[in-house]
Design an enzyme around this catalytic site. Structure first.
Site, mmCIF file in Angstrom:
data_model
loop_
_atom_site.group_PDB
_atom_site.id
_atom_site.type_symbol
_atom_site.label_atom_id
_atom_site.label_comp_id
_atom_site.label_asym_id
_atom_site.label_seq_id
_atom_site.Cartn_x
_atom_site.Cartn_y
_atom_site.Cartn_z
ATOM 1 N N SER A 228 0.837 -1.194 0.000
ATOM 2 C CA SER A 228 0.000 0.000 0.000
ATOM 3 C C SER A 228 0.881 1.257 0.000
ATOM 4 O O SER A 228 1.725 1.414 -0.871
ATOM 5 C CB SER A 228 -0.943 -0.051 1.207
ATOM 6 O OG SER A 228 -1.920 0.952 1.146
ATOM 7 N N ASP A 451 -8.642 -4.065 -6.559
ATOM 8 C CA ASP A 451 -8.257 -3.424 -5.299
ATOM 9 C C ASP A 451 -8.839 -2.007 -5.268
ATOM 10 O O ASP A 451 -8.648 -1.227 -6.201
ATOM 11 C CB ASP A 451 -6.734 -3.380 -5.208
ATOM 12 C CG ASP A 451 -6.208 -2.903 -3.865
ATOM 13 O OD1 ASP A 451 -6.994 -2.410 -3.039
ATOM 14 O OD2 ASP A 451 -4.995 -3.030 -3.642
ATOM 15 N N HIS A 480 -6.635 -6.156 -0.675
ATOM 16 C CA HIS A 480 -5.584 -5.150 -0.565
ATOM 17 C C HIS A 480 -4.418 -5.785 0.187
ATOM 18 O O HIS A 480 -4.425 -5.912 1.399
ATOM 19 C CB HIS A 480 -6.127 -3.931 0.185
ATOM 20 C CG HIS A 480 -5.173 -2.790 0.240
ATOM 21 N ND1 HIS A 480 -4.673 -2.186 -0.893
ATOM 22 C CD2 HIS A 480 -4.630 -2.113 1.296
ATOM 23 C CE1 HIS A 480 -3.866 -1.196 -0.542
ATOM 24 N NE2 HIS A 480 -3.819 -1.135 0.777
#
Length: 535
Positions: A228, A451, A480
């Site tokens: 991320s 995602d 994710h």
């Protein structure tokens, strides 16, 4: 970039009136020299690993230490701050007891901004990570501002939970005015509680800190995996220190284009969440015979809206209102392994049992200090990283338009990031992440096609900007964080790269992992749905 605090595999594992900061985007000679000075000092001192403090909540198998970095890289000999580091050393043997050559340290960051990686070394106990844990020291750390690493704070944690919260998808003008006032107050609180140090908490310094950590670990070149937001400052690192890179994995990559940081990335994120919210409702509708929430996505939405209206009139347990409901179901958009639990809780609530919903959506006062710290770091990093629109009318225009087609997450995302419109400090100019032929060793990018927290276009953009990178896509999936999870195809690519430096010649794809099994309530317990009941 809003992202979940916990990374799916590792955790149980959320975006001008002010003057611009002196440009750091090109990594000035002064800053480069400062990092070199700090890294040389860290290499000499190393990290004294030992028993972890009780505050970390880690088992005795994990060792902890600290590394010092400059608060301000323009003054490398000035104030130093300590980052906490955790480690489990490479086992050196595979599951059959055969000797495995040590390959150094694998450093991990779970994203955020504001998330801690201190628990990462424990992942080596999972079956899919044992071979990697045999070859690498698994190293986690808390970035600057996080946990005990020179922690940031913007408000008294006891004021974090304000009781049952609304979650209007089309807020009134009076509600918007209230949230603007709260955003201004929060920005002032950050400046007041953190002082002049606040300006030094940003992504460029996170990348610089990573190089100091590399040196302290005794690694001539860095092996790193970021998830991320961790992919963003990992990409900054790759651009700033390409010759210091050994191997890098970018899991669920955010879009690094300078014009996307961070306002436009958040608009794209809100739009993507609508698609994942639709995926979840379609899955629940498919299992209507288990949950009774509707046999079409539209009917499931009506069930959700009915629950939200009921909670607005009478919060469950006095603590769970529509805002808490929305927050709980937002997590389902991050990880589809949350889908059965969320659907079960909604079903139980509408049938008269609020306990499962209170359990997943209710506040945890004991975690208030950690949550406040996470929010403070998130806000500081994103607000410091780039210029933001400073006029409310611009935010209102863009998000009113977006909410017409993507109402689920849009306004909640606005309220999360709105303090950046009123930030009391200078802003960085985002670095133009880019490497040319031969500058950077080949790297691995992993991404799920649906995602929402890190929309897939970001992985495509990062792949375009990093020479020699290879993109592996999990098709028709939206988790994710895909590394080391239940997708064996993805894990094979991850292992081949980390253990042997092997990548496919071009883009590769993996089919989605198996669909989640529904759970029904029988005798007060959640059990897998029987095949005969599948609808």
């Amino acid at each position: 970039m809003r992202a979940a605090v916990l990374y799916g595999t590792v955790g149980a594992v959320v975006l001008s009136g002010l003057g611009a900061a002196p440009a750091e985007g090109d990594m000035t000679r002064t800053a480069a020299d400062a990092v070199a000075v700090a890294a040389e000092r860290a290499a000499d001192e190393g990290i004294r690993f030992g028993k972890c403090p009780a505050a970390e909540g880690l088992p005795t198998t994990v060792q902890c230490g600290t590394v010092k970095v400059p608060l301000d890289y323009a003054r490398p000999d000035g104030r130093q701050i300590s980052l906490t580091v955790s480690r489990i050393e490479a086992r050196g043997k595979d599951a059959k007891g055969r000797k495995v050559a040590r390959q150094g340290a694998l450093v991990f960051n779970p994203g955020g901004p504001g998330a801690s990686g201190m628990f990462f070394p424990l992942i080596g106990h999972l079956p899919d990570w044992k071979r990697i844990g045999a070859a690498y020291d698994l190293v986690g750390y808390a970035p600057r501002g996080v946990g005990r690493s020179a922690p940031l704070s913007c408000q008294d944690p006891k004021h974090l939970h304000r009781g049952p919260a609304p979650a209007p998808t089309h807020p009134s003008e009076s509600y918007k005015k209230e949230r603007v006032a709260r955003a201004k107050a929060y920005a002032r609180g950050c400046a007041r509680r953190s002082g002049s140090a606040l300006r030094h908490y940003h992504s460029l310094n996170n990348a610089r800190d990573l190089d100091v950590l590399r040196a302290a670990l005794g690694e001539p070149r860095l092996t790193f995996m970021g998830a991320s937001y961790g992919t963003y400052f990992g990409a900054l690192y790759a651009s700033l220190f390409p010759s210091h890179v050994r191997r890098m994995v970018f899991d669920s990559a955010v879009n690094p284009a300078p014009e996307q940081i961070w306002y436009r990335n958040n608009l794209d994120q809100s739009a993507a969440f609508e698609g994942r919210w639709a995926d979840f409702r379609a899955w629940v509708a498919k299992h209507h015979r288990v949950y009774g929430l509707g046999d079409t996505p539209r009917k499931v939405l009506r069930s959700y809206e009915r629950a939200s209206a009921r909670l607005a009139a009478r919060p469950a347990g006095g603590t769970v209102g529509p805002g808490q409901l929305q927050g709980a179901f937002l997590q389902a958009a991050y990880y589809d392994d949350h889908w059965p639990q969320r659907a079960l809780a909604l079903s139980a609530y509408l049938k008269g049992d609020p306990k499962p919903l209170i359990q997943i959506a209710g506040p945890y006062p004991e975690a208030a200090a950690e949550q406040e710290n996470t929010k403070a770091v998130y806000t500081a990093v994103e607000c410091n990283d780039a210029p933001w629109p400073t006029r409310w009318k611009d935010w209102n225009r863009d998000n009113t338009r977006l909410a017409r087609t993507a109402p689920f997450e849009t306004w909640d995302n606005v309220w999360t990031n709105l303090p950046c419109a009123y930030w009391e400090g200078p802003r960085q100019q985002p670095l133009d992440v880019r490497t040319g032929p031969g500058e950077l060793p080949p790297t691995l990018i992993l991404a799920a096609e649906r995602d929402a927290a890190a929309p897939y276009d970001g992985a495509i953009e990062l792949h375009r900007r990093l020479w020699g990178a290879v993109l592996v896509t999990e098709r028709d999936a939206g988790n994710h964080g895909v590394a080391g999870g239940s997708n064996t195809c993805v894990n094979r690519y991850l292992e081949a790269y980390l253990l042997r430096g092997r990548l496919p010649e071009r883009r590769a794809a993996c089919a989605a992992r198996p669909e989640q099994e529904p759970r029904a309530v029988r005798g007060g317990a959640a059990v897998p749905e029987l095949r005969a009941l599948r609808g």
